[in-house]
Design a protein around this motif. Structure first.
Motif, PDB file in Angstrom:
ATOM      1  N   THR A 158       0.836  -1.191   0.000  1.00  0.00           N
ATOM      2  CA  THR A 158       0.000   0.000   0.000  1.00  0.00           C
ATOM      3  C   THR A 158       0.873   1.244   0.000  1.00  0.00           C
ATOM      4  N   THR A 159       0.277   2.341  -0.450  1.00  0.00           N
ATOM      5  CA  THR A 159       0.916   3.650  -0.331  1.00  0.00           C
ATOM      6  C   THR A 159       0.253   4.448   0.785  1.00  0.00           C
ATOM      7  N   LEU A 160      -0.749   3.869   1.418  1.00  0.00           N
ATOM      8  CA  LEU A 160      -1.469   4.504   2.515  1.00  0.00           C
ATOM      9  C   LEU A 160      -0.520   4.722   3.685  1.00  0.00           C
ATOM     10  N   LYS A 161      -0.468   5.939   4.193  1.00  0.00           N
ATOM     11  CA  LYS A 161       0.407   6.256   5.330  1.00  0.00           C
ATOM     12  C   LYS A 161      -0.366   6.111   6.630  1.00  0.00           C
ATOM     13  N   ASP A 162       0.328   5.694   7.662  1.00  0.00           N
ATOM     14  CA  ASP A 162      -0.238   5.562   9.015  1.00  0.00           C
ATOM     15  C   ASP A 162      -1.437   4.617   9.076  1.00  0.00           C
ATOM     16  N   GLN A 163      -1.403   3.560   8.281  1.00  0.00           N
ATOM     17  CA  GLN A 163      -2.490   2.593   8.324  1.00  0.00           C
ATOM     18  C   GLN A 163      -2.441   1.846   9.656  1.00  0.00           C
ATOM     19  N   ASN A 164      -3.617   1.413  10.094  1.00  0.00           N
ATOM     20  CA  ASN A 164      -3.696   0.660  11.345  1.00  0.00           C
ATOM     21  C   ASN A 164      -3.431  -0.815  11.134  1.00  0.00           C
ATOM     22  N   GLY A 165      -3.858  -1.313  10.013  1.00  0.00           N
ATOM     23  CA  GLY A 165      -3.690  -2.734   9.789  1.00  0.00           C
ATOM     24  C   GLY A 165      -4.117  -3.143   8.402  1.00  0.00           C
ATOM     25  N   MET A 166      -4.145  -4.452   8.204  1.00  0.00           N
ATOM     26  CA  MET A 166      -4.451  -5.007   6.897  1.00  0.00           C
ATOM     27  C   MET A 166      -5.270  -6.280   7.072  1.00  0.00           C
ATOM     28  N   PHE A 167      -6.306  -6.402   6.249  1.00  0.00           N
ATOM     29  CA  PHE A 167      -7.123  -7.600   6.204  1.00  0.00           C
ATOM     30  C   PHE A 167      -6.783  -8.359   4.930  1.00  0.00           C
ATOM     31  N   LEU A 168      -6.817  -9.672   5.000  1.00  0.00           N
ATOM     32  CA  LEU A 168      -6.761 -10.504   3.804  1.00  0.00           C
ATOM     33  C   LEU A 168      -8.099 -11.215   3.730  1.00  0.00           C
ATOM     34  N   TYR A 169      -8.785 -11.028   2.589  1.00  0.00           N
ATOM     35  CA  TYR A 169     -10.086 -11.650   2.366  1.00  0.00           C
ATOM     36  C   TYR A 169      -9.981 -12.655   1.229  1.00  0.00           C
ATOM     37  N   VAL A 170     -10.834 -13.662   1.289  1.00  0.00           N
ATOM     38  CA  VAL A 170     -11.034 -14.565   0.164  1.00  0.00           C
ATOM     39  C   VAL A 170     -12.517 -14.488  -0.172  1.00  0.00           C
ATOM     40  N   GLY A 171     -12.811 -14.403  -1.470  1.00  0.00           N
ATOM     41  CA  GLY A 171     -14.201 -14.220  -1.879  1.00  0.00           C
ATOM     42  C   GLY A 171     -14.658 -12.817  -1.550  1.00  0.00           C
ATOM     43  N   LEU A 172     -15.950 -12.651  -1.363  1.00  0.00           N
ATOM     44  CA  LEU A 172     -16.478 -11.323  -1.092  1.00  0.00           C
ATOM     45  C   LEU A 172     -16.294 -10.893   0.352  1.00  0.00           C
ATOM     46  N   ASP A 173     -16.412 -11.818   1.290  1.00  0.00           N
ATOM     47  CA  ASP A 173     -16.406 -11.376   2.675  1.00  0.00           C
ATOM     48  C   ASP A 173     -15.783 -12.352   3.679  1.00  0.00           C
ATOM     49  N   ARG A 174     -15.151 -13.407   3.231  1.00  0.00           N
ATOM     50  CA  ARG A 174     -14.562 -14.358   4.176  1.00  0.00           C
ATOM     51  C   ARG A 174     -13.169 -13.867   4.570  1.00  0.00           C
ATOM     52  N   GLU A 175     -13.050 -13.479   5.818  1.00  0.00           N
ATOM     53  CA  GLU A 175     -11.790 -12.950   6.317  1.00  0.00           C
ATOM     54  C   GLU A 175     -10.822 -14.097   6.613  1.00  0.00           C
ATOM     55  N   VAL A 176      -9.612 -13.967   6.085  1.00  0.00           N
ATOM     56  CA  VAL A 176      -8.565 -14.956   6.323  1.00  0.00           C
ATOM     57  C   VAL A 176      -7.743 -14.552   7.532  1.00  0.00           C
ATOM     58  N   LEU A 177      -7.352 -13.279   7.568  1.00  0.00           N
ATOM     59  CA  LEU A 177      -6.540 -12.805   8.681  1.00  0.00           C
ATOM     60  C   LEU A 177      -6.637 -11.309   8.827  1.00  0.00           C
ATOM     61  N   TYR A 178      -6.213 -10.835  10.013  1.00  0.00           N
ATOM     62  CA  TYR A 178      -6.052  -9.414  10.262  1.00  0.00           C
ATOM     63  C   TYR A 178      -4.661  -9.220  10.843  1.00  0.00           C
ATOM     64  N   TYR A 179      -3.945  -8.235  10.312  1.00  0.00           N
ATOM     65  CA  TYR A 179      -2.602  -7.922  10.795  1.00  0.00           C
ATOM     66  C   TYR A 179      -2.656  -6.523  11.386  1.00  0.00           C
ATOM     67  N   TYR A 180      -2.423  -6.416  12.704  1.00  0.00           N
ATOM     68  CA  TYR A 180      -2.499  -5.139  13.404  1.00  0.00           C
ATOM     69  C   TYR A 180      -1.132  -4.467  13.402  1.00  0.00           C
ATOM     70  N   GLN A 181      -1.064  -3.255  12.895  1.00  0.00           N
ATOM     71  CA  GLN A 181       0.193  -2.537  12.691  1.00  0.00           C
ATOM     72  C   GLN A 181       0.922  -2.226  14.003  1.00  0.00           C
ATOM     73  N   ARG A 182       0.219  -1.720  15.000  1.00  0.00           N
ATOM     74  CA  ARG A 182       0.885  -1.193  16.205  1.00  0.00           C
ATOM     75  C   ARG A 182       1.712  -2.238  16.949  1.00  0.00           C
ATOM     76  N   ASN A 183       1.195  -3.448  17.046  1.00  0.00           N
ATOM     77  CA  ASN A 183       1.947  -4.461  17.792  1.00  0.00           C
ATOM     78  C   ASN A 183       2.397  -5.620  16.907  1.00  0.00           C
ATOM     79  N   SER A 184       2.280  -5.455  15.602  1.00  0.00           N
ATOM     80  CA  SER A 184       2.656  -6.494  14.627  1.00  0.00           C
ATOM     81  C   SER A 184       1.983  -7.825  14.938  1.00  0.00           C
ATOM     82  N   LYS A 185       0.732  -7.758  15.393  1.00  0.00           N
ATOM     83  CA  LYS A 185       0.007  -8.971  15.760  1.00  0.00           C
ATOM     84  C   LYS A 185      -0.773  -9.517  14.564  1.00  0.00           C
ATOM     85  N   LEU A 186      -0.520 -10.768  14.267  1.00  0.00           N
ATOM     86  CA  LEU A 186      -1.217 -11.480  13.200  1.00  0.00           C
ATOM     87  C   LEU A 186      -2.355 -12.285  13.819  1.00  0.00           C
ATOM     88  N   THR A 187      -3.571 -12.083  13.320  1.00  0.00           N
ATOM     89  CA  THR A 187      -4.725 -12.807  13.833  1.00  0.00           C
ATOM     90  C   THR A 187      -5.386 -13.589  12.707  1.00  0.00           C
TER      91      THR A 187
END
Length: 173
Positions: A41-70
């Motif tokens: 991304t070129t987005l500055k100061d993002q909080n995190g990132m989601f990875l989706y499969v299909g329209l709405d099935r969430e695979v993971l969430y990666y939280y920027q502040r603590n580098s936590k992968l969920t």
């Protein structure tokens, strides 16, 4: 053979779907293998990132502040990440047929005043087709499908656009 044809039809349909206009790749993988998706991304100061499969099935969430992968249910113990969140590389291993779909990364910037995401940004998607032993669609089958769909589309255009104009023209004479 019927399943192979259905997969080819699905692939063809999805190739004209709105989600695939930014498709980066189509990956054909066997069950049990892994695939890697690069998210940026070129987005500055993002909080995190989601990875989706299909329209709405969430695979993971990666939280920027603590580098936590969920990773979500079904992906735990199968997901690994490398790099900073704005240049994240994600690997999903031990793929199953249920993992087939479009994978896309969405970056978020959270507004703590409104408690909502102000910005969502993502670029591209990757179609991952997981199969047991079948090979990808033969190009001849894909060509026949493309020609058939284009013929149907032209007939529909003719019926909707040209036929009424001809009828109006003939009624004036």
């Amino acid at each position: 053979m019927v399943m192979l044809l259905l997969k080819c039809l699905l692939l063809f349909y999805l190739s004209f779907n709105e989600l695939t206009t930014a498709a980066e790749a189509i990956l054909w993988v066997k069950t049990g293998e892994k695939f890697t998706r690069k998210c940026s991304t070129t987005l500055k100061d993002q909080n995190g990132m989601f990875l989706y499969v299909g329209l709405d099935r969430e695979v993971l969430y990666y939280y920027q502040r603590n580098s936590k992968l969920t990773p979500r249910e079904g992906y735990r113990d199968r997901v690994k990440t490398e790099g900073p969140v704005d240049q994240l590389t994600i690997t999903i291993s031990n793929l199953t047929i249920e993992d087939t779909g479009f994978y896309r990364c969405i970056y978020t910037k959270y507004n703590e005043t409104t408690y909502e995401n102000d910005i969502n940004q993502g670029r591209g998607s990757t179609l991952v087709v997981v199969n047991a032993n079948e090979k990808p669609c033969p190009s001849g089958v894909v060509n026949v499908i493309i020609i058939s769909i284009l013929t149907i589309l032209l007939c529909v255009i003719f019926l909707i656009w040209v036929a009424p104009r001809v009828k109006r023209c003939c009624n004036f004479g």
